[in-house]
Write a protein that holds these residues in place. Sequence first.
Motif, PDB file in Angstrom:
ATOM      1  N   ASP B  31       0.977  -1.478   0.177  1.00 44.55           N
ATOM      2  CA  ASP B  31       0.143  -0.155  -0.185  1.00 44.55           C
ATOM      3  C   ASP B  31       0.989   0.560   0.065  1.00 44.55           C
ATOM      4  OD1 ASP B  31      -0.729   0.213   2.987  1.00 44.55           O
ATOM      5  OD2 ASP B  31       1.079  -0.025   1.972  1.00 44.55           O
ATOM      6  N   TYR B  32       2.221   1.654   0.478  1.00 48.48           N
ATOM      7  CA  TYR B  32       2.803   2.144   0.274  1.00 48.48           C
ATOM      8  C   TYR B  32       4.206   1.819  -0.866  1.00 48.48           C
ATOM      9  CZ  TYR B  32       6.044   5.869   2.051  1.00 48.48           C
ATOM     10  OH  TYR B  32       6.764   6.895   2.319  1.00 48.48           O
ATOM     11  N   ASN B  93       6.217  -1.453   0.786  1.00 50.63           N
ATOM     12  CA  ASN B  93       5.973  -1.670   2.433  1.00 50.63           C
ATOM     13  C   ASN B  93       4.559  -2.196   2.154  1.00 50.63           C
ATOM     14  OD1 ASN B  93       4.051  -0.826   4.752  1.00 50.63           O
ATOM     15  ND2 ASN B  93       6.696  -0.795   4.668  1.00 50.63           N
ATOM     16  N   SER B  96       1.668  -1.605   6.543  1.00 50.14           N
ATOM     17  CA  SER B  96       2.314  -0.465   7.098  1.00 50.14           C
ATOM     18  C   SER B  96       2.683  -1.241   8.176  1.00 50.14           C
ATOM     19  CB  SER B  96       0.472  -0.571   8.433  1.00 50.14           C
ATOM     20  OG  SER B  96       0.086   0.221   7.710  1.00 50.14           O
ATOM     21  N   ASN B  97       3.276  -2.445   7.712  1.00 50.48           N
ATOM     22  CA  ASN B  97       4.663  -3.391   8.017  1.00 50.48           C
ATOM     23  C   ASN B  97       6.137  -2.705   8.120  1.00 50.48           C
ATOM     24  OD1 ASN B  97       6.833  -5.220   8.296  1.00 50.48           O
ATOM     25  ND2 ASN B  97       5.294  -7.070   7.672  1.00 50.48           N
ATOM     26  N   TYR B  98       6.411  -2.523   8.486  1.00 54.81           N
ATOM     27  CA  TYR B  98       8.011  -2.017   8.881  1.00 54.81           C
ATOM     28  C   TYR B  98       9.080  -2.278   8.331  1.00 54.81           C
ATOM     29  CZ  TYR B  98       6.399  -0.142  13.920  1.00 54.81           C
ATOM     30  OH  TYR B  98       5.734   0.396  15.017  1.00 54.81           O
ATOM     31  N   GLN B  99       8.971  -3.460   7.341  1.00 56.94           N
ATOM     32  CA  GLN B  99       9.870  -3.957   6.555  1.00 56.94           C
ATOM     33  C   GLN B  99       9.720  -3.291   5.241  1.00 56.94           C
ATOM     34  OE1 GLN B  99      11.764  -7.624   6.616  1.00 56.94           O
ATOM     35  NE2 GLN B  99      10.068  -7.921   9.226  1.00 56.94           N
ATOM     36  N   LEU B 100      10.714  -2.449   4.725  1.00 56.32           N
ATOM     37  CA  LEU B 100      10.450  -2.166   3.101  1.00 56.32           C
ATOM     38  C   LEU B 100      10.186  -3.605   2.680  1.00 56.32           C
ATOM     39  CD1 LEU B 100      11.139   1.249   2.841  1.00 56.32           C
ATOM     40  CD2 LEU B 100       9.005   0.744   2.149  1.00 56.32           C
TER      41      LEU B 100
END
Lengths: 113, 112
Positions: B31-32, B93, B96-100
């Motif tokens: 989503d990002y 991403n 909203s997971n911290y891992q790109l």
Amino acid sequence: DAGITQSPRHKVTETGTPVTLRCHQTENHRYMYWYRQDPGHGLRLIHYSYGVKDTDKGEVSDGYSVSRSKTEDFLLTLESATSSQTSVYFCAISLGTVNSPLHFGNGTRLTVT
Amino acid sequence: GESVGLHLPTLSVQEGDNSIINCAYSNSASDYFIWYKQESGKGPQFIIDIRSNMDKRQGQRVTVLLNKTVKHLSLQIAATQPGDSAVYFCAENIRSNYQLIWGAGTKLIIKP
């Protein structure tokens, strides 16, 4: 460079020795990250921190540990360096929430002989 | 596992022309998306980002396009200059997971 300083910039060490890399930020941001960059792999996340003493593993955390005792410092330790850990290591900070751009330091080039 | 990839490892462009760097992603939950530029000896530098609720976003001389139907992301650089020579990375991403998740990079070469 968003106030990020990595030290040392270059290091050569022998297999089996411990190594600690330091990332220092002057912006008081909550989120900090350690990545490694290798040809053909892009950037891979080793560990990250979402606050003092709050850390978690990334996709390539084996052989690495981290500590964050102060907001401004995030340390990456190789307990017993191996040749496969020869790489360029980048620290990054996030300026906002998790879906915010990362801002990177200029890296530490580590060679394990 | 799912990952972000790039169609072309090297792109050569005439100075003054527009550059288009492409990126494919496979995770529909992403989503990002972010584009970074990395010059030799430096860390990646943020260029532009886009969220999945958008199709297009413009910055100074750069435009990012997101096509969710075919899971494709592109970075357009207008009037390419010698200073644009670098390796460009896309990253995604997931919810909203911290891992790109990073692509392997495309090297942009500017011909005089």
